[in-house]
Enzyme design. Structure first.
Site, PDB file in Angstrom:
ATOM      1  CB  ILE A 216      13.749  -0.174   8.738  1.00  9.31           C
ATOM      2  CG1 ILE A 216      13.837  -1.648   9.134  1.00  9.31           C
ATOM      3  CG2 ILE A 216      15.129   0.475   8.749  1.00  9.31           C
ATOM      4  CD1 ILE A 216      14.351  -1.873  10.526  1.00  9.31           C
ATOM      5  CB  ALA A 217      12.586   4.048   6.731  1.00 12.74           C
ATOM      6  CG  LEU A 221       3.940   7.675  -1.972  1.00 13.82           C
ATOM      7  CD1 LEU A 221       4.183   7.371  -3.441  1.00 13.82           C
ATOM      8  CD2 LEU A 221       2.644   8.459  -1.798  1.00 13.82           C
ATOM      9  CD  GLN A 223       4.387   1.208   8.000  1.00 17.67           C
ATOM     10  OE1 GLN A 223       4.119   2.354   8.360  1.00 17.67           O
ATOM     11  NE2 GLN A 223       4.027   0.139   8.710  1.00 17.67           N
ATOM     12  CB  VAL A 224      11.093   0.331   4.370  1.00 20.14           C
ATOM     13  CG1 VAL A 224      12.107  -0.744   3.982  1.00 20.14           C
ATOM     14  CG2 VAL A 224      10.752   1.193   3.167  1.00 20.14           C
ATOM     15  CE  LYS A 239       8.582   1.665  -1.924  1.00 17.05           C
ATOM     16  NZ  LYS A 239       9.101   2.915  -2.528  1.00 17.05           N
ATOM     17  CG  ASP A 373      11.417  12.004  -4.834  1.00 22.06           C
ATOM     18  OD1 ASP A 373      11.653  13.154  -4.423  1.00 22.06           O
ATOM     19  OD2 ASP A 373      10.759  11.169  -4.180  1.00 22.06           O
TER      20      ASP A 373
END
Length: 705
Positions: A216-217, A221, A223-224, A239, A373
């Site tokens: 999805i994203a 570091l 990906q999800v 993740k 962050d």
């Protein structure tokens, strides 16, 4: 499941051994049920079913902590920690030893970085020479994004920071660099699914009933994926860490740290310890590589800050979490920099940014534990208007002493007390106690006298940072690592706000919080700061108190009751001796203003033909005082009444607010203080009365002949 015309590989488990791949045509891939023993173990190498750390029976399904027994949740967290026992931890000695023995690899990477960034810099310079900087801005923005992406995660993080600074980067650069937040190149789905199975110790189809066929994203570091838990049916975000990420980041930090050593040694203009700042940043990044640590960060953050109705923090599923796999609640939302999409949902970006600022102030100055962050990819606007925080890998803490010192520093800035501002740097750990701050005061005065010609609410956070930066470079300051992360956090939020409103000011949105803390916090440092703000040259500045109350009431957590009791305790306590005389004088002056002001107001309401009859045949006024004195007294009375109205009209006002005051007034010190106030009032009124009696009667004009 609805399907799409998308053919992607997916794992379907037939055994705990090597899985075969085959294409499916679906956005979410259905995993076939495969019954396994209902065991909860603490291992995770996938070779022993008894060592698995997932719950497979419906009677003990994994769900958020609000739906499961706390003991089970703690047990699952312990099991997740065991799976992450071998996670890497950053130490300068470790990377020095590791890469110091690999000069060829280090030289190759250094050349790659120098060539890539040098090529971009040359193209930019050449565009300037040809006068085509504006014309080729989009092309160069794309080149910079691709350069950062090609150089890997370390430089992606640099690009993420730049993507939120419209004051530093042109709009086209912002658009391109914003893609680095969650639109990075993905790695193989086969590797990702294999990682999940290897880390959790069970085949994919025993954990999820469905999982998205592609990410999805994709972030710097990992990906999800979007998935549905098999036994609870809840949608989750999974993740998965990028393969080989530790090696890539470790080498980059070895090179960057070497550059920092050279800067510390040869660049005199930079007085901060650059290596210490790099080490702090590297530790934070390495912590991001341990997803169990990130899960614990999320839990702590949720406990501290998700008590507010407009803040959402997803919960963690420990049974499906390890050092390289993190499973948390799925959150539907829109990135905070997608203004059009947010407004289509009937929401306002600035409302969400204000929520973020208020939450950040609580993080930085109340509990000290903050999200370091907060780029737009980590902040989502949910359809119901909540601000969702994601990605808790990089967190930091503000020391307790520094929290109060930051608030005091703002107060001293508002008060233009540059000597106190300079002394604040001791508490902030910017200066060692043996450094003389006397030479720093003129530099602060030189900058802030100009900056404060505007009201504080008009000050830009970047203006303050730049001004302080100019001072820091001139004197032996050592900027602590936490301060750099605070600046990053606040500048990111200001950058997000500037997307929606170029005139937005972080300090204007923050000042209500500072005012509330000053008025209600019993912290001795803040109490002293409040006294400095309210008293000057032996007089009480009612205007400052009124302004604090006006601003403090804008904070939804302001409580009028809290604003009164700490002040009284300070006044009557052993530390209040120095201000008691000032308070007595001010109490006498205020009481006189209220009494005489009421008489004057009543006098002014009497018809003219009756004034001379009742007031000693004098139509000028009931008391002997000049116009300036009378106006000053009426203004003070009106101001005191306005302040009381501000307290009384607070949303949470309750007549019981007076109860703690009455309790305090029963103490012996209060009675003694009250006696002195009554005595002072009696003397002032007696003097007024005597002056009234002894004044010369007005001259009576002789009758006309």
């Amino acid at each position: 499941m609805s399907s799409t015309a998308l053919s992607v590989p997916c794992y379907v488990s037939a055994s705990t051994h090597r899985r075969k791949l085959y294409p499916v045509r679906a956005a979410l891939v259905e995993a076939k049920p495969r019954p396994l023993p209902a065991l909860r173990g603490g291992g995770g190498d996938g070779n022993d079913a008894s060592a698995a750390a997932v719950t497979l029976s419906s009677s003990s399904s994994s769900a958020p902590s609000s739906f499961r027994d706390r003991a089970d949740d703690m047990q699952a967290e312990v099991a997740a920690m065991a799976r992450a026992a071998n996670a890497s931890v950053y130490t300068p000695e470790l990377i020095t030893e590791k890469y110091g023995r690999r000069p060829i690899k280090v030289a190759r990477r250094a050349l790659e970085i120098f060539t890539s960034l040098g090529s971009f810099a040359f193209n930019l310079w050449f565009d300037g020479v040809k006068g085509q900087l504006e014309l080729k801005q989009r092309e160069r923005a794309v080149l910079l994004r691709k350069t950062f992406t090609r150089l890997g995660p370390t430089f992606v993080k640099i690009g993420q920071g730049l993507s939120t600074r419209p004051d530093l980067c042109p709009p086209q650069y912002l658009d391109e660099l914003s893609q680095l937040q969650d639109a990075l190149p993905t790695f193989s789905d086969a590797e990702a699914f294999s990682c999940i199975e290897r880390e959790l110790g069970y085949p994919l189809d025993s954990i999820f009933s469905s999982i998205s066929a592609s990410p999805i994203a994709a972030a710097s570091l990992g990906q999800v994926y979007k998935a549905q838990l098999k036994y609870s049916g809840q949608m989750v975000a999974v993740k998965v860490q990028r393969p080989g990420i530790e090696e890539s980041i470790g080498l980059d930090f070895y090179l960057i740290r070497g550059l920092g050593i050279l800067i510390n040694k040869y660049v005199d203009v930079i007085t901060s310890d650059v290596v210490a700042l790099i080490d702090e940043f590297a530790r934070r990044v390495y912590q991001e590589l341990n997803y169990v640590q990130e899960g614990q960060n999320a839990r702590r953050f949720r406990k501290l800050y998700a008590d507010k109705a407009d803040v959402l923090v997803p919960d963690i599923f420990w049974d499906y979490t390890s050092g390289k796999v993190l499973t948390m609640e799925w959150v539907e939302g829109v990135k905070l920099n997608e203004q059009d999409a947010i407004e289509r949902q009937g929401l306002k970006v600035l409302d969400l940014v204000n929520t973020g600022i208020q939450c950040s102030l609580r993080q930085l100055l109340e509990y000290g534990y903050f999200h370091a962050d907060p780029h737009p990819g980590n902040l989502l606007a949910t359809p119901d208007g909540k601000l969702a925080f994601l990605d808790f890998g990089m967190m930091s803490e503000t020391p307790e002493q520094a929290r109060s010192a930051i608030i005091g520093h703002v107060v001293h800035m508002v008060n233009r007390d540059y000597e106190a501002m300079a002394r604040d740097y001791y508490a902030l750990d910017f200066l060692s106690p043996d450094v003389d701050v006397t030479p720093i005061v003129p530099a602060l005065r030189g900058f802030f006298d100009d900056a404060l010609n505007s009201t504080v609410s008009e000050l830009n956070f970047k203006t303050i940072v730049d001004g302080l930066g100019a001072v820091l470079y001139q004197y032996p300051f050592n900027v602590p690592a936490y301060y750099a992360l605070i600046l990053r956090s606040l500048t990111v939020l200001e950058g997000l706000a500037l997307y929606a409103d170029p005139n937005f000011k972080v300090l204007a949105a923050s000042y209500p919080y500072f005012a509330k803390r000053l008025l209600t916090d019993p912290n001795p440092y803040l109490r002293d700061a409040l006294i400095e703000l309210l008293f000057k040259d032996g007089r009480f500045r009612w205007g400052r108190l009124e302004n604090l109350l006006v601003q403090g009431r804008k904070d939804r957590d302001f409580n009028a009751k809290d604003a009164l009791q700490p002040v009284l305790k300070l006044l009557l306590g052993p530390d209040g001796e120095q201000i008691r005389d000032l308070v007595i004088k001010e109490a006498v002056r205020v009481t006189e203003a209220i009494i005489l002001g009421s008489v004057i107001e009543s006098y002014n309401s009497v018809p003219d033909f009756l004034r001379t009859f009742f007031f000693n045949i004098n139509a000028i006024g009931p008391f002997v005082m000049n116009n300036a004195e009378r106006e000053s007294m009426l203004d003070l009375r009106a101001q005191v009444f306005r302040i009381w109205e501000l307290l009384r009209s607070s949303d949470n006002f309750d007549p019981s607010i007076l109860q703690p005051i009455l309790q305090v007034l029963q103490e012996p010190e209060a009675r003694q203080l009250g006696g002195r106030v009554v005595g002072g009032i009696t003397q002032r009124l007696a003097a007024r009365l005597l002056q009234q009696v002894l004044r010369d009667p007005p001259a009576v004009s002789p009758p006309a002949s």
